[in-house]
Design a protein around this motif. Structure first.
Motif, PDB file in Angstrom:
ATOM      1  N   ILE A 196       0.822  -1.202   0.000  1.00 12.32           N
ATOM      2  CA  ILE A 196       0.000   0.000   0.000  1.00 12.32           C
ATOM      3  C   ILE A 196       0.856   1.253   0.000  1.00 12.32           C
ATOM      4  O   ILE A 196       0.469   2.295  -0.519  1.00 12.32           O
ATOM      5  CB  ILE A 196      -0.998   0.010   1.193  1.00 12.32           C
ATOM      6  CG1 ILE A 196      -2.044   1.106   0.973  1.00 12.32           C
ATOM      7  CG2 ILE A 196      -0.299   0.210   2.517  1.00 12.32           C
ATOM      8  CD1 ILE A 196      -2.705   1.055  -0.379  1.00 12.32           C
ATOM      9  N   SER A 197       2.061   1.165   0.558  1.00 11.91           N
ATOM     10  CA  SER A 197       2.981   2.303   0.470  1.00 11.91           C
ATOM     11  C   SER A 197       3.248   2.627  -0.986  1.00 11.91           C
ATOM     12  O   SER A 197       3.256   3.792  -1.397  1.00 11.91           O
ATOM     13  CB  SER A 197       4.296   1.982   1.188  1.00 11.91           C
ATOM     14  OG  SER A 197       4.074   1.701   2.551  1.00 11.91           O
ATOM     15  N   ALA A 198       3.465   1.577  -1.792  1.00 10.58           N
ATOM     16  CA  ALA A 198       3.706   1.784  -3.224  1.00 10.58           C
ATOM     17  C   ALA A 198       2.490   2.388  -3.907  1.00 10.58           C
ATOM     18  O   ALA A 198       2.609   3.300  -4.737  1.00 10.58           O
ATOM     19  CB  ALA A 198       4.078   0.460  -3.873  1.00 10.58           C
ATOM     20  N   LEU A 199       1.296   1.909  -3.558  1.00 10.88           N
ATOM     21  CA  LEU A 199       0.078   2.384  -4.215  1.00 10.88           C
ATOM     22  C   LEU A 199      -0.232   3.828  -3.834  1.00 10.88           C
ATOM     23  O   LEU A 199      -0.575   4.653  -4.688  1.00 10.88           O
ATOM     24  CB  LEU A 199      -1.096   1.469  -3.847  1.00 10.88           C
ATOM     25  CG  LEU A 199      -2.335   1.536  -4.741  1.00 10.88           C
ATOM     26  CD1 LEU A 199      -1.981   1.289  -6.196  1.00 10.88           C
ATOM     27  CD2 LEU A 199      -3.377   0.530  -4.282  1.00 10.88           C
ATOM     28  N   ILE A 200      -0.096   4.166  -2.561  1.00 11.98           N
ATOM     29  CA  ILE A 200      -0.349   5.539  -2.105  1.00 11.98           C
ATOM     30  C   ILE A 200       0.659   6.504  -2.715  1.00 11.98           C
ATOM     31  O   ILE A 200       0.308   7.565  -3.227  1.00 11.98           O
ATOM     32  CB  ILE A 200      -0.295   5.628  -0.565  1.00 11.98           C
ATOM     33  CG1 ILE A 200      -1.517   4.969   0.069  1.00 11.98           C
ATOM     34  CG2 ILE A 200      -0.215   7.094  -0.115  1.00 11.98           C
ATOM     35  CD1 ILE A 200      -1.485   4.970   1.586  1.00 11.98           C
ATOM     36  N   HIS A 201       1.930   6.141  -2.679  1.00 13.19           N
ATOM     37  CA  HIS A 201       3.002   7.065  -3.063  1.00 13.19           C
ATOM     38  C   HIS A 201       3.195   7.178  -4.560  1.00 13.19           C
ATOM     39  O   HIS A 201       3.794   8.142  -5.035  1.00 13.19           O
ATOM     40  CB  HIS A 201       4.324   6.624  -2.423  1.00 13.19           C
ATOM     41  CG  HIS A 201       4.393   6.875  -0.961  1.00 13.19           C
ATOM     42  ND1 HIS A 201       5.317   7.724  -0.393  1.00 13.19           N
ATOM     43  CD2 HIS A 201       3.652   6.403   0.068  1.00 13.19           C
ATOM     44  CE1 HIS A 201       5.141   7.754   0.920  1.00 13.19           C
ATOM     45  NE2 HIS A 201       4.143   6.957   1.219  1.00 13.19           N
ATOM     46  N   ALA A 202       2.734   6.177  -5.313  1.00 11.68           N
ATOM     47  CA  ALA A 202       3.042   6.168  -6.740  1.00 11.68           C
ATOM     48  C   ALA A 202       1.861   6.530  -7.625  1.00 11.68           C
ATOM     49  O   ALA A 202       2.028   7.264  -8.601  1.00 11.68           O
ATOM     50  CB  ALA A 202       3.586   4.787  -7.140  1.00 11.68           C
TER      51      ALA A 202
END
Length: 656
Positions: A264-270
């Motif tokens: 989810i870090s990848a999805l939120i940040h990207a």
């Protein structure tokens, strides 16, 4: 309802496919297996991705006209229509491809990363709902639907950051994200209210068409002081973007979002939440172009974020937090581009950044898997020989991030720097030197992370070292697939997207602000830009950053500790994140709690409980005790009262 039935079904399918997958995985959680949960959600996002590619081809290559239709009318109030509808053009089609591709990679990656997690099915439901929310935001054709998508991504981010809801730090982080975004969203909805007040409509097409005719309107916020209505609206809308896209001072939630699982870090940040603000300002370019004050405000805020959040990345030791502060800095670059009226450059960097930042986050997750969920880079080292795929994909992502010539990040970041250099708006000079210095800082913290994790001394414990190996294919395959656009997408698309006619009739820029138009005169193709880039200040600053990181963390690894001791005050300032968190905790949160205690003591205890609740009860009791004496049970007492009443009535009649 639609002029073209087939088009309408494609757009509805893009939006609804991940929503259906989310509903199945969420509501029927107890009745389906893990395999069914990830199959339906991946199928939904996969279908959206395939259709998004079709839509992108339709607009980018076939020259389709803008699609702008209403799906249904939600409400009509005082003649104003509140509708749900789709606007699809070149900007939307690009966003759909980026969001759906990154989301699909995250879904696939999650199968491996979350395989042993008890909340496996719930997680898939959430990330598919996140994708649906972002689709609704980028496909909206009016401010009502924009606000729905805006709030929906905020809600799902709250659920995902606090996914481990029994963990205190996760509970704190998701509440922090929720509350900070409420501040930004308050400004955002006031801006939408301003749009409704001025234009009597929330429809993009109607608002944009009438924008120039309303540019001279003023409003007295403070009696006797007139403000440009367009400036007020634009700044309020941008305050919303400051929350979603984590700009100073509403940035404090983003580093703490690392409490959620790595996918989810990848999805939120990207691809989702943090890109919403950049997309929104780009979509609203016909409004923002009418206020140089708002553009200058955006320039300065973006420059501060780009530079000072980069500094914080240098001292972080949590592998995910280093990448998180990198996101903050890169969002600052995008915001600076918006302020310089280089909207196309902002969205171009949004696109390239989405690929290499998703890659870096998922690569960090691969490292965390190999290290048995250790995230402290000081306990890593020498991982290159154990995790070769993670190593090489991380290297490609890092080179893209620092803007190495030829990689995607080079084309987008250098374009932003040059565009800001040409801007004449107030604050542009400060912004230029901030983003220029940010190149050195980006290279320094990025290569620091890379060298410490993958090279040098092996600092992991014996047990971890014995079991250290490359992640499974379901984790590494998305890394490889993301590495490809991280390398090539910038060079392939820059001529058309940034210096071609891709955003013609989509993004509006006044001639006096057209810095990209000036840049276009000196543009001679991607290879020409690469050759020119080898002789510019950003290239030398990037090389200096790489060299500094190599010297400090490979050649003289004991030197950083000495520098830390010599510059203790500066380190403390950075370690305390410039005091933003303490200010929020002590002044904002502390003041709110103090105000709450006052209201609790005087409002709740004394006024409500003491006067209203208990006071009412006591008054009724006292009145009852008085009236009780009237009920004696003697007939002559009642007769006497009746006679008195009769005399009173006669007196009233005679008086009249």
């Amino acid at each position: 309802m639609f002029e073209n039935y087939s088009d309408s079904q494609v757009y509805l399918a893009i939006v609804l496919a991940p929503l259906i997958g989310s509903i199945i995985a969420g509501i029927f959680n107890a009745y389906i297996s893990k395999a069914v949960a990830h199959t339906v959600t991946i199928a939904g996002v996969g279908l959206s991705f395939v259709l998004a590619l079709f839509v992108f081809k339709y607009f980018a290559f076939d020259g389709a006209a803008t699609y702008n239709e209403t799906v249904y009318t939600w409400l009509v109030s005082d003649g104003i229509r509140f509708e749900i509808g789709f606007m699809v053009d070149n900007l939307t089609s690009m966003m759909l491809v980026v969001v759906s591709f990154v989301s699909l990679m995250v879904h696939l990656y999650t199968i491996g990363y979350m395989s042993d997690d008890p909340g496996y099915k719930r997680f898939f439901s959430y990330i598919s709902l996140f994708t649906f929310s972002m689709y609704m935001l980028v496909m909206s054709n009016n401010f009502l639907q924009l606000f729905f998508g805006w709030e929906a991504v905020g809600l799902v981010s709250y659920l995902l950051i606090g996914f481990y809801y029994k963990k205190e730090s996760a509970i704190f982080a998701n509440m922090k994200a929720f509350l900070v975004n409420r501040v930004g969203d308050f400004g955002f909805i006031l801006g939408i209210a301003g749009v409704l007040m001025v234009f009597d409509s929330l429809d993009y097409a109607q608002v944009f068409a009438a924008a120039s005719s309303q540019a001279g309107q003023t409003i007295e916020i403070i009696p006797g002081s007139e403000w440009s209505m367009m400036t007020v609206i634009c700044i309020l809308l941008f305050i919303g973007a400051m929350g979603k896209s984590a700009q100073v001072p509403l940035h404090v939630w983003l580093p703490d979002s690392m409490e959620g699982p790595t996918p989810i870090s990848a999805l939120i940040h990207a691809a989702t939440m943090v890109t919403a603000g950049i997309f929104m300002v780009t979509r609203m370019s016909p409004l923002f172009e009418l206020s140089e004050t708002a553009l200058s405000f955006i320039l300065v805020i973006g420059a501060i974020t780009a530079l000072f959040m980069g500094f914080l990345g240098i001292i972080q030791n949590d592998i995910k937090r280093v990448v998180a502060y990198s996101t903050l800095s890169q969002l600052g670059y995008m915001t600076v581009a918006l302020g310089a009226s280089a909207y196309s450059a902002a969205v171009f960097h949004l696109m390239t950044h989405a690929f290499f930042k998703a890659l870096l986050f998922l690569a960090a997750g691969s490292v965390i898997i190999g290290m048995h969920h250790v995230q402290d880079i000081r306990k890593m080292g020498g991982l290159k020989k154990y995790m070769p795929i993670t190593y090489w994909t991380s290297l490609l992502g890092t080179l893209a991030l620092i803007g190495f010539p030829g990689f995607s990040g080079f084309f987008s970041k250098d374009s932003i720097i040059e565009a800001v250099h040409l801007s004449t708006l107030p604050g542009a000079t400060f912004a230029y030197y901030s983003v220029l210095e940010g190149v050195f800082i980006t290279a320094l913290y990025s290569l620091r992370l890379f060298f410490i994790v993958f090279h040098g001394e092996e600092r992991m414990d014996h047990h971890t070292k014995e079991h250290l190996k490359e992640s499974p294919w379901v984790v590494t395959a998305p890394l490889i697939l993301l590495a490809i656009p991280s390398v090539i997408i910038g060079g392939l698309t820059i001529s058309n997207v940034l210096y071609g006619d891709y955003f013609t009739n989509v993004v509006f820029v006044q001639e006096a602000h057209d810095v990209l138009g000036q840049l276009k005169e000196d543009y001679h193709g991607p290879w020409g830009m690469v050759l020119h880039g080898l002789m510019t200040a950003p290239f030398f600053l990037m090389v200096a950053g790489i060299a500094t990181a190599w010297y400090l963390y490979m050649k003289q690894p004991e030197l950083p500790a000495k520098i830390k001791n010599s510059f203790g005050l500066i380190y403390d300032i950075l370690d305390n994140k410039y005091g933003f968190d303490k200010f929020n905790e002590k002044v904002i949160a502390g003041g709110t709690r103090g105000l709450g205690n006052i209201f609790s003591k005087f409002g709740d205890t004394m006024l409500i409980d003491g006067l209203v609740v208990n006071g009412s009860a006591k008054s009724v009791g006292w009145l009852s005790s008085v009236i009780r004496h009237v009920q004696t049970g003697y007939l002559y007492h009642y007769a006497f009262v009746m006679i008195l009443g009769l005399i009173g009535l006669l007196g009233l009649v005679l008086y009249k």
